[in-house]
Scaffold this motif. Structure first.
Motif, PDB file in Angstrom:
ATOM      1  N   ASP A  91      -7.328  -0.573  19.570  1.00 42.69           N
ATOM      2  CA  ASP A  91      -7.824  -1.285  20.749  1.00 42.69           C
ATOM      3  C   ASP A  91      -9.306  -1.005  21.002  1.00 42.69           C
ATOM      4  O   ASP A  91     -10.080  -1.920  21.293  1.00 42.69           O
ATOM      5  N   ALA A  92      -9.677   0.275  20.908  1.00 40.77           N
ATOM      6  CA  ALA A  92     -11.076   0.636  21.154  1.00 40.77           C
ATOM      7  C   ALA A  92     -11.998   0.008  20.112  1.00 40.77           C
ATOM      8  O   ALA A  92     -13.096  -0.452  20.433  1.00 40.77           O
TER       9      ALA A  92
ATOM     10  N   ALA B  94     -13.853  -8.353  17.772  1.00 42.13           N
ATOM     11  CA  ALA B  94     -13.143  -9.118  16.740  1.00 42.13           C
ATOM     12  C   ALA B  94     -12.110 -10.031  17.388  1.00 42.13           C
ATOM     13  O   ALA B  94     -11.507  -9.690  18.406  1.00 42.13           O
ATOM     14  N   ASP B  95     -11.896 -11.209  16.797  1.00 45.90           N
ATOM     15  CA  ASP B  95     -10.893 -12.128  17.331  1.00 45.90           C
ATOM     16  C   ASP B  95      -9.485 -11.568  17.132  1.00 45.90           C
ATOM     17  O   ASP B  95      -8.671 -11.556  18.050  1.00 45.90           O
TER      18      ASP B  95
ATOM     19  N   GLU C 126      -7.687  -4.960  23.930  1.00 40.80           N
ATOM     20  CA  GLU C 126      -8.460  -4.244  24.936  1.00 40.80           C
ATOM     21  C   GLU C 126      -7.828  -2.877  25.161  1.00 40.80           C
ATOM     22  O   GLU C 126      -6.609  -2.720  25.052  1.00 40.80           O
ATOM     23  N   VAL C 127      -8.645  -1.904  25.497  1.00 42.28           N
ATOM     24  CA  VAL C 127      -8.141  -0.561  25.774  1.00 42.28           C
ATOM     25  C   VAL C 127      -7.226  -0.615  26.995  1.00 42.28           C
ATOM     26  O   VAL C 127      -7.582  -1.178  28.028  1.00 42.28           O
ATOM     27  N   GLY C 128      -6.036  -0.044  26.862  1.00 43.45           N
ATOM     28  CA  GLY C 128      -5.094  -0.012  27.973  1.00 43.45           C
ATOM     29  C   GLY C 128      -4.215  -1.235  28.091  1.00 43.45           C
ATOM     30  O   GLY C 128      -3.436  -1.354  29.041  1.00 43.45           O
TER      31      GLY C 128
ATOM     32  N   GLU D 143       1.813  -3.055  25.468  1.00 44.85           N
ATOM     33  CA  GLU D 143       2.319  -3.159  24.094  1.00 44.85           C
ATOM     34  C   GLU D 143       2.862  -4.550  23.794  1.00 44.85           C
ATOM     35  O   GLU D 143       2.936  -4.949  22.631  1.00 44.85           O
ATOM     36  N   ALA D 144       3.234  -5.292  24.833  1.00 39.67           N
ATOM     37  CA  ALA D 144       3.779  -6.635  24.641  1.00 39.67           C
ATOM     38  C   ALA D 144       2.769  -7.592  24.029  1.00 39.67           C
ATOM     39  O   ALA D 144       3.137  -8.678  23.563  1.00 39.67           O
ATOM     40  N   ARG D 145       1.499  -7.201  23.995  1.00 43.11           N
ATOM     41  CA  ARG D 145       0.478  -8.073  23.400  1.00 43.11           C
ATOM     42  C   ARG D 145       0.342  -7.871  21.893  1.00 43.11           C
ATOM     43  O   ARG D 145      -0.464  -8.537  21.249  1.00 43.11           O
TER      44      ARG D 145
END
Length: 288
Positions: free
Chosen positions: A191-192, A199-200, A227-229, A232-234
């Motif tokens: 994520d970071a 990046a896409d 994105e950071v944070g 998990e569903a993404r």
């Protein structure tokens, strides 16, 4: 045993001559090919064992396993422990031309005992890493050791060229010279990197927690503009990548299909799954 030894220990059995037959490595044995019982229907038992990696039809001696299943269990357990505790060698990373970075974990024990550290970088480490990666990449590939070094060394050498070819054929080539290897990585470390490089699509290939069936299972965690944070569903996950599960050839196709769908719909994870299901239903209604 000499006659004198036997006389002193009359309850000991005489030892037979040493069997010269070479020992077979229990880890290399395929339990689904072994029939250690005398079943009523041998063929049906064999079909059941072939259909699942579960340990069925092992037999017993009193309340204990037979020797061969017991040795196989111990060998598989040892392989799982080795996969977790050993590390990917610098030589292997160098051979694949990967960029090395490390999370905030200091060593393997720190990594195992403190999962949050495997998701984070120091500001300096993140800056040094992302300065070597392209900005605004269409697809950014990341490698993480995770909980199985064996998953990386067993699968990555074959999977990377397949992914490179598949992405190029789809019109979204990856930058093969700028793929990072993250030491002591948890999934969220991606994520970071994704948030910083913009990046896409970010795809992390990471070693999964080994079990008694497979110690070298790899997974691909993919997200659209992570994105950071984020929840998990993404994430979209393609798991069980190894010779006895999802082959690297099939995995490369599935990973590419997931990435192309993310680029098309600007979604990933559960939202992408729902979108694809909705599109399929719409297409079926139109066809009917």
């Amino acid at each position: 045993m000499s006659p004198a030894q036997f006389k002193r220990n009359p309850h000991c059995r005489r030892v037979s001559p040493i069997d010269p037959t070479p020992l077979v490595d229990p880890y290399q044995q395929k339990q689904h090919q072994q029939i250690l019982l005398t079943p009523i229907n041998r063929q049906k038992l064999l079909e059941m064992k072939i259909a699942t990696p579960a340990r069925i039809g092992l037999g017993r001696c009193g309340t204990r396993y037979l020797t061969q299943p017991r040795l196989k269990f111990l060998a598989d357990h040892a392989a799982a422990r080795d996969a977790v505790l050993t590390e990917v060698t610098p030589k292997f990373i160098q051979q694949l031309g990967l960029i090395t970075a490390q999370t905030t974990c200091q060593n393997k024990q720190d990594y195992l005992k403190n999962p949050p550290k495997g998701r984070q970088f120091t500001a300096t480490a993140l800056q040094q890493l992302t300065s070597q990666l392209p900005q605004y990449a269409t697809i950014q590939l990341i490698i993480g050791d995770g909980l199985s070094s064996a998953a990386i060394t067993s699968n990555l050498g074959q999977l990377l060229p397949l992914l490179q070819h598949t992405f190029k054929k789809a019109g979204t080539p990856i930058d093969r010279d700028h793929i990072p290897f993250i030491k002591y990585a948890r999934v969220a470390a991606m994520d970071a990197i994704g948030a910083t490089t913009k990046a896409d699509v970010v795809c992390m290939l990471i070693g999964e927690r080994p079990g008694l069936v497979s110690a070298n299972s790899l997974s691909a965690y993919i997200a659209y503009r992570p994105e950071v944070g984020m929840p998990e569903a993404r994430r979209t996950v393609i798991s069980n990548i190894h010779a006895g599960g999802t082959t690297v050839q099939k995995a490369a196709q599935q990973i590419n299909a997931a990435c192309q769908a993310m680029l098309r719909y600007h979604l990933s994870g559960v939202a992408l799954k729902q979108k694809l299901a909705s599109s399929t239903k719409t297409s079926q209604r139109i066809a009917n």
